[in-house]
Scaffold this active site. Structure first.
Site, PDB file in Angstrom:
ATOM      1  CG  ASN A 228      -3.516  -2.417   6.817  1.00 46.01           C
ATOM      2  OD1 ASN A 228      -3.407  -1.963   5.681  1.00 46.01           O
ATOM      3  ND2 ASN A 228      -4.479  -3.268   7.150  1.00 46.01           N
TER       4      ASN A 228
ATOM      5  CE1 TYR B  45      -9.320  -3.272   0.101  1.00 43.66           C
ATOM      6  CE2 TYR B  45      -8.694  -1.051  -0.517  1.00 43.66           C
ATOM      7  CZ  TYR B  45      -8.387  -2.270   0.076  1.00 43.66           C
ATOM      8  OH  TYR B  45      -7.154  -2.463   0.653  1.00 43.66           O
TER       9      TYR B  45
ATOM     10  NE  ARG C 265      -2.346  -5.931   7.106  1.00 44.88           N
ATOM     11  CZ  ARG C 265      -3.418  -6.623   6.753  1.00 44.88           C
ATOM     12  NH1 ARG C 265      -3.845  -7.619   7.509  1.00 44.88           N
ATOM     13  NH2 ARG C 265      -4.062  -6.323   5.642  1.00 44.88           N
TER      14      ARG C 265
ATOM     15  CE  LYS D 105      -3.957  -2.146   2.344  1.00 36.31           C
ATOM     16  NZ  LYS D 105      -4.963  -1.977   3.409  1.00 36.31           N
TER      17      LYS D 105
ATOM     18  CB  THR E 190      -7.104  -5.959   9.812  1.00 38.26           C
ATOM     19  OG1 THR E 190      -7.573  -7.153   9.195  1.00 38.26           O
ATOM     20  CG2 THR E 190      -7.460  -4.769   8.945  1.00 38.26           C
TER      21      THR E 190
ATOM     22  CD  GLU F  95      -8.651  -9.368  -3.455  1.00 40.47           C
ATOM     23  OE1 GLU F  95      -9.506  -9.041  -2.628  1.00 40.47           O
ATOM     24  OE2 GLU F  95      -7.459  -9.588  -3.148  1.00 40.47           O
TER      25      GLU F  95
ATOM     26  CG  PHE G 113     -13.629   0.945   6.978  1.00 37.94           C
ATOM     27  CD1 PHE G 113     -13.086   0.290   5.889  1.00 37.94           C
ATOM     28  CD2 PHE G 113     -14.288   0.177   7.951  1.00 37.94           C
ATOM     29  CE1 PHE G 113     -13.170  -1.094   5.751  1.00 37.94           C
ATOM     30  CE2 PHE G 113     -14.376  -1.204   7.824  1.00 37.94           C
ATOM     31  CZ  PHE G 113     -13.819  -1.838   6.717  1.00 37.94           C
TER      32      PHE G 113
ATOM     33  NE  ARG H 116      -6.698 -13.548   5.511  1.00 39.12           N
ATOM     34  CZ  ARG H 116      -7.140 -12.298   5.379  1.00 39.12           C
ATOM     35  NH1 ARG H 116      -6.882 -11.593   4.301  1.00 39.12           N
ATOM     36  NH2 ARG H 116      -7.831 -11.738   6.356  1.00 39.12           N
TER      37      ARG H 116
HETATM   38  P1  CMP Z   1      -7.280  -4.694   3.794  1.00 34.48           P
HETATM   39  O1  CMP Z   1      -6.784  -6.050   4.082  1.00 34.48           O
HETATM   40  O2  CMP Z   1      -6.693  -3.986   2.623  1.00 34.48           O
HETATM   41  O3  CMP Z   1      -8.865  -4.758   3.577  1.00 34.48           O
HETATM   42  C1  CMP Z   1      -9.696  -3.646   3.803  1.00 34.48           C
HETATM   43  C2  CMP Z   1      -9.003  -2.542   4.533  1.00 34.48           C
HETATM   44  O4  CMP Z   1      -9.868  -1.626   5.200  1.00 34.48           O
HETATM   45  C3  CMP Z   1      -8.170  -3.119   5.651  1.00 34.48           C
HETATM   46  O5  CMP Z   1      -7.045  -3.772   5.083  1.00 34.48           O
HETATM   47  C4  CMP Z   1      -7.863  -1.878   6.474  1.00 34.48           C
HETATM   48  O6  CMP Z   1      -6.688  -1.200   6.041  1.00 34.48           O
HETATM   49  C5  CMP Z   1      -9.055  -0.954   6.176  1.00 34.48           C
HETATM   50  N1  CMP Z   1      -9.866  -0.666   7.361  1.00 34.48           N
HETATM   51  C6  CMP Z   1     -10.089   0.551   7.864  1.00 34.48           C
HETATM   52  N2  CMP Z   1     -10.885   0.499   8.957  1.00 34.48           N
HETATM   53  C7  CMP Z   1     -11.163  -0.803   9.153  1.00 34.48           C
HETATM   54  C8  CMP Z   1     -11.941  -1.508  10.140  1.00 34.48           C
HETATM   55  N3  CMP Z   1     -12.570  -0.882  11.133  1.00 34.48           N
HETATM   56  N4  CMP Z   1     -11.997  -2.859  10.031  1.00 34.48           N
HETATM   57  C9  CMP Z   1     -11.360  -3.516   9.018  1.00 34.48           C
HETATM   58  N5  CMP Z   1     -10.631  -2.891   8.057  1.00 34.48           N
HETATM   59  C10 CMP Z   1     -10.522  -1.551   8.131  1.00 34.48           C
END
Ligand code: CMP
Length: 136
Positions: free
Chosen positions: A115, A52, A105, A12, A94, A129, A60, A88
């Protein structure tokens, strides 16, 4: 049972900006994930929104799409045994605050938004994807 599969990984904007591309790629290759393809791109907000889409009902979503389109990213096809789960595990939770030691992360993430990496969450989503970014 183990099987060779592919998954999509994204480095990212926060990690690209901090020159962490090689460090993160090294974590994948040291852990038996082969980088089959990789490109640095800068997507626009509409493209991020499409990527997304699965999160469109989340509070969000708007910030997430703005963020992914805010700077260059690196998209990669990773291949290896159980690549989706392996990736993962290497990424960690996350929210970097909750991520285990030595995960990407935990090492590099700044916040739940910044992240550092994205990875497909299932083999089905991995196929979708990968085809989103790599058209044959
Ligand atoms: P990613 O794995 O890219 O998938 C969706 C992204 O949303 C996640 O990583 C986070 O960077 C972002 N995000 C922001 N807020 C939240 C939240 N409350 N819960 C989960 N993902 C979030």
């Amino acid at each position: 049972m183990s099987k060779i599969e592919q998954t999509l990984s994204i480095i990212k904007p926060d990690a690209v900006e901090r020159n962490l591309i090689e460090e993160i790629k090294n974590i994948f290759t040291k852990n038996k994930l082969i980088i089959k393809d990789s490109k640095k791109i800068h997507i626009n907000k509409d493209e991020a929104a499409e990527f997304y889409k699965i999160h469109q009902s989340k509070p969000f979503y708007n910030d997430l799409c703005s963020y992914l389109s805010s700077g260059p990213i690196v998209v990669m096809i990773l291949e290896g045994e159980n690549a989706v789960i392996t990736n993962r595990k290497l990424m960690g939770a996350t929210n970097p605050k909750d991520a285990e030691e030595n995960t990407i992360r935990k090492l590099y993430g700044i916040s739940i938004d910044k992240n550092s990496v994205h990875g497909s969450d299932s083999p089905d989503n991995a196929k979708k994807e990968i085809s989103f970014f790599f058209k044959n």
